[in-house]
Write a protein that holds these residues in place. Structure first.
Motif, PDB file in Angstrom:
ATOM      1  N   LEU A 519       0.819  -1.209   0.000  1.00 42.71           N
ATOM      2  CA  LEU A 519       0.000   0.000   0.000  1.00 42.71           C
ATOM      3  C   LEU A 519       0.853   1.258   0.000  1.00 42.71           C
ATOM      4  CD1 LEU A 519      -2.858  -1.008   2.463  1.00 42.71           C
ATOM      5  CD2 LEU A 519      -3.136  -0.335   0.067  1.00 42.71           C
ATOM      6  N   ALA A 520       2.004   1.211   0.658  1.00 41.21           N
ATOM      7  CA  ALA A 520       2.896   2.373   0.626  1.00 41.21           C
ATOM      8  C   ALA A 520       3.351   2.654  -0.799  1.00 41.21           C
ATOM      9  CB  ALA A 520       4.103   2.141   1.540  1.00 41.21           C
ATOM     10  N   GLY A 521       3.648   1.582  -1.561  1.00 40.84           N
ATOM     11  CA  GLY A 521       4.029   1.759  -2.958  1.00 40.84           C
ATOM     12  C   GLY A 521       2.892   2.330  -3.789  1.00 40.84           C
ATOM     13  N   VAL A 522       1.666   1.860  -3.516  1.00 40.47           N
ATOM     14  CA  VAL A 522       0.500   2.404  -4.229  1.00 40.47           C
ATOM     15  C   VAL A 522       0.319   3.875  -3.869  1.00 40.47           C
ATOM     16  CG1 VAL A 522      -2.002   2.233  -4.506  1.00 40.47           C
ATOM     17  CG2 VAL A 522      -0.620   0.156  -4.360  1.00 40.47           C
ATOM     18  N   GLY A 523       0.482   4.195  -2.586  1.00 47.54           N
ATOM     19  CA  GLY A 523       0.363   5.579  -2.159  1.00 47.54           C
ATOM     20  C   GLY A 523       1.412   6.474  -2.797  1.00 47.54           C
ATOM     21  N   ASP A 524       2.625   5.956  -2.969  1.00 47.28           N
ATOM     22  CA  ASP A 524       3.683   6.721  -3.652  1.00 47.28           C
ATOM     23  C   ASP A 524       3.331   6.943  -5.116  1.00 47.28           C
ATOM     24  OD1 ASP A 524       5.170   6.728  -1.316  1.00 47.28           O
ATOM     25  OD2 ASP A 524       6.387   5.003  -1.896  1.00 47.28           O
ATOM     26  N   ALA A 525       2.667   5.957  -5.709  1.00 51.34           N
ATOM     27  CA  ALA A 525       2.425   6.002  -7.153  1.00 51.34           C
ATOM     28  C   ALA A 525       1.255   6.900  -7.526  1.00 51.34           C
ATOM     29  CB  ALA A 525       2.175   4.590  -7.684  1.00 51.34           C
ATOM     30  N   VAL A 526       0.153   6.809  -6.795  1.00 54.56           N
ATOM     31  CA  VAL A 526      -1.081   7.506  -7.184  1.00 54.56           C
ATOM     32  C   VAL A 526      -0.945   9.002  -6.934  1.00 54.56           C
ATOM     33  CG1 VAL A 526      -3.559   7.753  -6.703  1.00 54.56           C
ATOM     34  CG2 VAL A 526      -2.507   5.476  -6.773  1.00 54.56           C
ATOM     35  N   GLU A 527      -1.357   9.786  -7.912  1.00 56.41           N
ATOM     36  CA  GLU A 527      -1.303  11.242  -7.787  1.00 56.41           C
ATOM     37  C   GLU A 527      -2.239  11.724  -6.684  1.00 56.41           C
ATOM     38  OE1 GLU A 527      -2.237  13.085 -11.483  1.00 56.41           O
ATOM     39  OE2 GLU A 527      -0.291  12.646 -12.386  1.00 56.41           O
ATOM     40  N   ASP A 528      -1.896  12.870  -6.074  1.00 58.08           N
ATOM     41  CA  ASP A 528      -2.783  13.470  -5.090  1.00 58.08           C
ATOM     42  C   ASP A 528      -4.154  13.703  -5.716  1.00 58.08           C
ATOM     43  OD1 ASP A 528      -0.737  13.495  -3.298  1.00 58.08           O
ATOM     44  OD2 ASP A 528      -0.327  15.641  -3.414  1.00 58.08           O
ATOM     45  N   GLY A 529      -5.202  13.380  -4.962  1.00 59.98           N
ATOM     46  CA  GLY A 529      -6.548  13.535  -5.476  1.00 59.98           C
ATOM     47  C   GLY A 529      -7.004  12.368  -6.330  1.00 59.98           C
ATOM     48  N   GLY A 530      -6.108  11.398  -6.559  1.00 58.15           N
ATOM     49  CA  GLY A 530      -6.480  10.200  -7.291  1.00 58.15           C
ATOM     50  C   GLY A 530      -7.230   9.234  -6.392  1.00 58.15           C
ATOM     51  N   TYR A 531      -7.552   8.060  -6.932  1.00 57.51           N
ATOM     52  CA  TYR A 531      -8.426   7.135  -6.224  1.00 57.51           C
ATOM     53  C   TYR A 531      -7.819   5.738  -6.129  1.00 57.51           C
ATOM     54  CZ  TYR A 531     -11.996  10.732  -6.716  1.00 57.51           C
ATOM     55  OH  TYR A 531     -12.692  11.906  -6.639  1.00 57.51           O
TER      56      TYR A 531
END
Length: 601
Positions: A519-531
């Motif tokens: 999840l940390a990797g997903v959080g790093d990847a997804v742009e702010d305001g993304g889903y």
């Protein structure tokens, strides 16, 4: 305001049962019904929060209106609905499509209050009675809301059915006859000692005496599940038990309280009280106890119970370790599961689905894609019959409902991105064959600019690429082999996704440290305001069968699952920088699908 709700204002007037002005309104549910509710605005100088009332079975919100004044909380708005099929809400009297539908109505109502009335979820306290208390307890278990607390009065976890074998008899009749209704046997004089309440109950034209058999059976099933797994509920809970209740059994109420995972919980047994706890003649002590509990929670909000370490200790960790422990071969249970495995091997010789499970793992992407297609295949009529029975297992029905919910929330996220004039760049970190992603994209009016499907399995990558070609999406979609638990690999994805999905992955791994890394990797990847769309499995009725009889994709190992409560899953996602904004749950409470938004770094 929640997209699925509407707010129809029908005027304000003094309520005949309260001193406060009353507004009568409606909200739109997830399936389009407009349910009726009452709103008494706060009369204090500043609103502090809101109280939401859920009536007992057969009744309606007006029968709890006396609490508006009796609670003496002028700084709180008060809301009370008429449940679907009750009071002034539409629908066949005493009927709902399912108990799960009514639980989702609770979720939609609270979302409506948050969106339409501007009350923060954590500033809501819920008071519910009898059947309403079971609805609310199930909602708290399945949806893990962040309300301030719950007061549950005489929850109907087990209704006293005085006819022997009434429950299995009703289930059999329902199977044979279909929908029918059961009239309440309870007379008003066994609900309360209050003569005024007795008289009003007997003369109230909005009282709904019949209850649909599917709701009565669903009430029992949900109550059994919630009482058994009450540890999943971590909200502050106040339980009020009527000491002389003619309608429901006490034992499940006490079991529920003992098993609660709440750090703050209180239980009061009210001696001599009949079932209508909050409508009893001498209810002042009960009402005062509720008032004190509410003010205590709002004076100093308790810290949430942290479940991120639940893989190390706690009920689900112990359950998982017990399922992983081998049974003595000659013990009754050991022999039973040996015979079950032998039966599955026989079935695998005839059923295509069972054979595929043995070959690739019953949790593999290939098996899931077969379950999604839901077409029975096998050798002859017997093989197809075995395969159909296999595909109709409750777990696989839940998996297919999960697919529907994943696709729905993906489309919602895509539409929200389009409304913000942002590109839809979609990434699935463990896509299996990717069918649910590709189906969601094709069903959406919003065009995705890029689709990145990832999976660790060479078979899934191969078959997923073939599916991309079959769907005609080669121009925007690609499938690569990658590790969903490699944080750096996820964080370095380009272009950066605006929408990520992880479905059916974390349920296969008990270790929260692995999930946190992913999840940390997903959080790093997804742009702010993304889903982010993510799935959970807070409950499963066949855990032992899966662990003792089915094999996983990991080189034929036993498929042992550790359930994650919804609270635990949401906390892990929140830690990675996402805030949950919507959720779906299937009818059985097995699989959940949630939509979260990436907060700003």
């Amino acid at each position: 305001m929640n997209d699925n709700t509407t707010d129809t204002y029908s005027g304000a007037s003094p309520s005949p049962l309260t001193q406060r002005p009353l507004a009568e309104r409606q909200f739109r549910t997830h399936d389009g019904e407009s349910l009726f509710y009452r709103h008494w605005p706060a009369t204090g100088p500043a609103r502090r929060g809101a109280i939401v009332l859920f009536h007992r079975g057969h009744e309606h919100g007006a029968r709890m209106a006396h609490l508006v004044d009796e609670l003496d909380l002028p700084d709180f708005d008060v809301f009370a609905w008429d449940a679907r099929g009750h009071g002034r809400s539409p629908g066949q009297r005493g009927y709902s499509p399912s108990f799960g539908t009514s639980v989702r109505d609770v979720q939609t109502f609270v979302q409506h209050i948050v969106g339409a009335h501007g009350v923060a979820e954590h500033d809501i306290h819920v008071i519910a009675q009898s059947v309403g208390a079971v609805l609310v307890a199930t909602w708290a278990h399945d949806y893990a809301p962040k309300v301030r607390g719950l007061t549950l009065a005489s929850p109907a976890f087990k209704v006293k059915l005085y006819v022997p074998f009434a429950r299995p008899g009703l289930a059999l009749m329902h199977k044979l006859r279909g929908l029918f209704f059961v009239n309440s046997y309870v007379k008003a004089k066994f609900l309360t000692h209050d003569p005024a309440r007795i008289a009003s109950y007997e003369s109230d034209p909005l009282i709904t005496r019949p209850i649909a058999v599917n709701i009565l059976l669903g009430l029992y099933e949900a109550a059994d599940r919630v009482v058994a797994d009450a540890n999943a509920i971590t909200l502050p809970v106040q339980l009020l038990i009527s000491g002389a209740d003619w309608v429901v059994h006490h034992k499940p109420q006490h079991q529920f309280f003992e098993r609660l995972g709440s750090a703050v919980k209180t239980k009061t047994v009210l001696s001599g009280f009949f079932h209508d706890t909050l409508g009893e003649k001498d209810r002042a002590p009960a009402v005062q106890a509720i008032r004190e509990f509410v003010l205590r929670l709002f004076d100093e909000a308790p810290a949430p119970v942290d479940r991120r370490g639940a893989h190390l200790e706690g009920e689900t960790a112990e359950e998982s370790r017990a399922l992983a422990a081998p049974l003595p071969a000659l013990s009754p249970r050991g022999l039973y599961w040996s015979l079950t495995r032998a039966g599955l091997r026989f079935g695998g010789g005839l059923s295509e689905g069972v054979k595929l499970g043995h070959d690739t793992g019953f949790d593999s992407g290939s098996t899931l894609d077969y379950v999604y297609r839901n077409v029975a295949q096998g050798k002859g009529a017997l093989g197809r019959a075995i395969d159909r029975n296999y595909l109709e297992a409750i777990g696989w029905r839940g998996i297919r409902q999960r697919k529907i919910h994943v696709e729905e929330l993906l489309r919602i996220a895509m539409e929200r991105l389009a409304e913000m004039h942002r590109e839809v760049r979609l990434m699935d970190i463990a896509a299996g064959h990717g069918r649910y992603v590709l189906d969601a994209v094709l069903a959406s009016p919003v065009k995705a600019s890029s689709i990145l499907l990832r999976d660790y399995s060479e078979i899934n990558v191969r078959d997923g690429r073939a599916l991309i070609a079959e769907k005609g999406l080669e121009d925007v979609a690609q499938f690569v082999q990658a590790d969903a638990f490699d944080r750096m690999s996820l964080a370095s994805v380009t272009p950066r996704p605006t929408l990520a999905v992880v479905s059916g992955l974390y349920e296969l791994f008990p270790d929260n440290e692995m999930v946190r890394r992913s999840l940390a990797g997903v959080g790093d990847a997804v742009e702010d305001g993304g889903y982010l769309v993510y799935t959970g499995q807070p409950w499963h009725p066949q855990l032992e069968m899966i662990a003792r009889a089915l094999t996983s994709h990991r080189q034929g190992e036993a498929w042992v699952m550790r359930r994650r409560t919804q609270v635990e899953m949401d906390q892990l996602v929140e830690e990675a920088g996402f805030r949950k904004i919507d959720q779906r749950s299937d009818e059985w409470g097995i699989f959940t699908v949630s939509l979260a938004r990436r907060t700003e770094h």
